[in-house]
Design an enzyme around this catalytic site. Structure first.
Site, PDB file in Angstrom:
ATOM      1  N   GLY A  60     103.384  17.180  -8.293  1.00 20.03           N
ATOM      2  CA  GLY A  60     103.214  17.213  -9.738  1.00 20.03           C
ATOM      3  C   GLY A  60     102.120  18.199 -10.117  1.00 20.03           C
ATOM      4  O   GLY A  60     101.187  18.441  -9.341  1.00 20.03           O
ATOM      5  N   CYS A  61     102.219  18.765 -11.305  1.00 26.28           N
ATOM      6  CA  CYS A  61     101.267  19.811 -11.702  1.00 26.28           C
ATOM      7  C   CYS A  61      99.845  19.278 -11.827  1.00 26.28           C
ATOM      8  O   CYS A  61      98.885  19.892 -11.325  1.00 26.28           O
ATOM      9  CB  CYS A  61     101.713  20.478 -13.000  1.00 26.28           C
ATOM     10  N   ASN A  62      99.678  18.118 -12.469  1.00 30.38           N
ATOM     11  CA  ASN A  62      98.350  17.515 -12.559  1.00 30.38           C
ATOM     12  C   ASN A  62      97.821  17.144 -11.177  1.00 30.38           C
ATOM     13  O   ASN A  62      96.625  17.247 -10.894  1.00 30.38           O
ATOM     14  CB  ASN A  62      98.388  16.266 -13.434  1.00 30.38           C
ATOM     15  N   VAL A  63      98.727  16.692 -10.333  1.00 31.78           N
ATOM     16  CA  VAL A  63      98.366  16.318  -8.967  1.00 31.78           C
ATOM     17  C   VAL A  63      97.758  17.503  -8.231  1.00 31.78           C
ATOM     18  O   VAL A  63      96.736  17.383  -7.541  1.00 31.78           O
ATOM     19  CB  VAL A  63      99.600  15.810  -8.207  1.00 31.78           C
TER      20      VAL A  63
END
Length: 347
Positions: free
Chosen positions: A150-153
């Site tokens: 995931g991008c936030n991850v």
């Protein structure tokens, strides 16, 4: 001979970004693009900026349309990749930019997503440190099923993982607050993403430990060496199309010095796409727009006894499409940086 490529979910933001990057990749040839409600339309009808792919028409997202390609990129909402991927040949490289194959723990999947769990694939974050071993990069060579983070991850993990691996920060008191661009919510029409709603405003969402990226971050930091992880994670939607600026802090381990902290984040010195700023300097989200880079500033709040990391990346490039292509390059034995932009776009 270039590898033949199909992109499923090509009408969305992630799919469009995959196509933008793939269009100039010397070893990939985009042969097929698929969509759901937009099937039958010319690609230019939904992505008029992709002029070099004007000859393509969106086809239905079905296994027989995707089969027969060397590489299939899936840019689909969560819950849509698992059953589809199971019908693709084992020797096809399938790269899932969605969430269906990221989480290893069934309990995490049930708690944060629900529905059928399709298992975990090789994780597509090459720079992730693995405790007592190599970097995640070593596991990607020859892989035929890859799950993109995931991008936030990616932003939070890259910001904190070197400190966890080196033992200079405590994993039981982590706090991350992220400014997130609206494209991270996808292309579907949503009232809270209308210009009149988001312009001039910042809005927190998924507050209180319910964001679906939390178990994935914890999973990554455990791989980096944390026995257990306690993370308070709060994303904030801000009026920019692209980008993430993650401010993640952690309590210093006992006896750790500023020199120890700098040494820990020197872990990235040889990484092509992760760059640590000089001491006292911090990135802006705009610094990474259009590039496959994660830019990190590291400081120490002496009064609070905490390390502060600020990580900037483009959620559609290093956060999604660029990471997918970077991982595919490694899986296929190509130079990791092939076809991926190091330079961003300004202003």
């Amino acid at each position: 001979m270039p590898f033949s490529v199909a992109v499923a979910g090509a009408s969305g933001y992630a799919g469009g970004e995959l196509l933008r990057l793939l269009s100039s990749h010397p070893d990939f040839s985009v042969q097929t693009v698929t969509a759901h409600s937009n099937a039958g339309q010319h690609l230019l009808d939904v992505h008029p900026h992709l002029r070099s792919l004007a000859h393509l028409t969106l086809q239905p997202t079905e296994p027989d349309v995707l089969a027969g390609h060397d590489v299939v990129f899936l840019a689909l909402p969560h819950g849509h990749s698992g059953a589809l991927a199971a019908q693709l040949p084992d020797d096809t490289l399938v790269v899932d930019a969605g969430a269906d194959h990221r989480l290893e723990d069934l309990a995490d999947w049930d708690a944060f997503y629900g529905g059928e769990h399709h298992g975990s694939w090789t994780y597509g974050l090459p720079e992730l440190p693995l405790a007592g071993a190599d970097r995640q990069r070593s596991l990607l060579a020859g892989a035929r099923r890859i799950a993109v983070p995931g991008c936030n991850v990616t932003a939070v993990t890259l910001g904190l993982a070197p400190g966890i691996a080196a033992g200079v920060i405590q994993p039981d008191d982590l706090v991350a607050v992220l400014a997130v661009g609206t494209s991270g919510a996808g292309r579907s029409l949503k009232a809270n993403l209308l210009a009149s709603e988001i312009n001039g405003s910042a809005a927190p969402y998924a507050v209180g430990g319910v964001h679906r990226h939390i178990p994935e971050i914890r999973q990554n930091l455990r791989k980096a060496g944390a026995a257990s992880v306690s993370l308070s994670f709060t994303p904030v939607l801000v009026p920019m199309s692209r980008g993430i600026l993650s401010t993640a802090t952690a309590r210093l381990a006992d006896g750790v010095t500023a020199a120890d902290v700098r040494q820990a984040w020197s872990y990235y010195d040889d990484e092509p796409f992760v760059h640590v700023y000089p001491e006292g300097s911090y990135p802006k989200s705009a610094d990474a727009v259009g590039a496959n880079t994660a830019l990190i500033g590291v400081g120490i709040d002496e009064a609070a006894g905490r390390v502060v990391t600020v990580t900037a990346l483009d959620n559609l490039v290093k956060g999604t499409a660029g990471a997918a292509i970077q991982s595919a390059n490694l899986a296929l034995g190509l130079p990791e940086t092939t076809g991926l932009p190091l330079d961003g776009v300004a202003p």
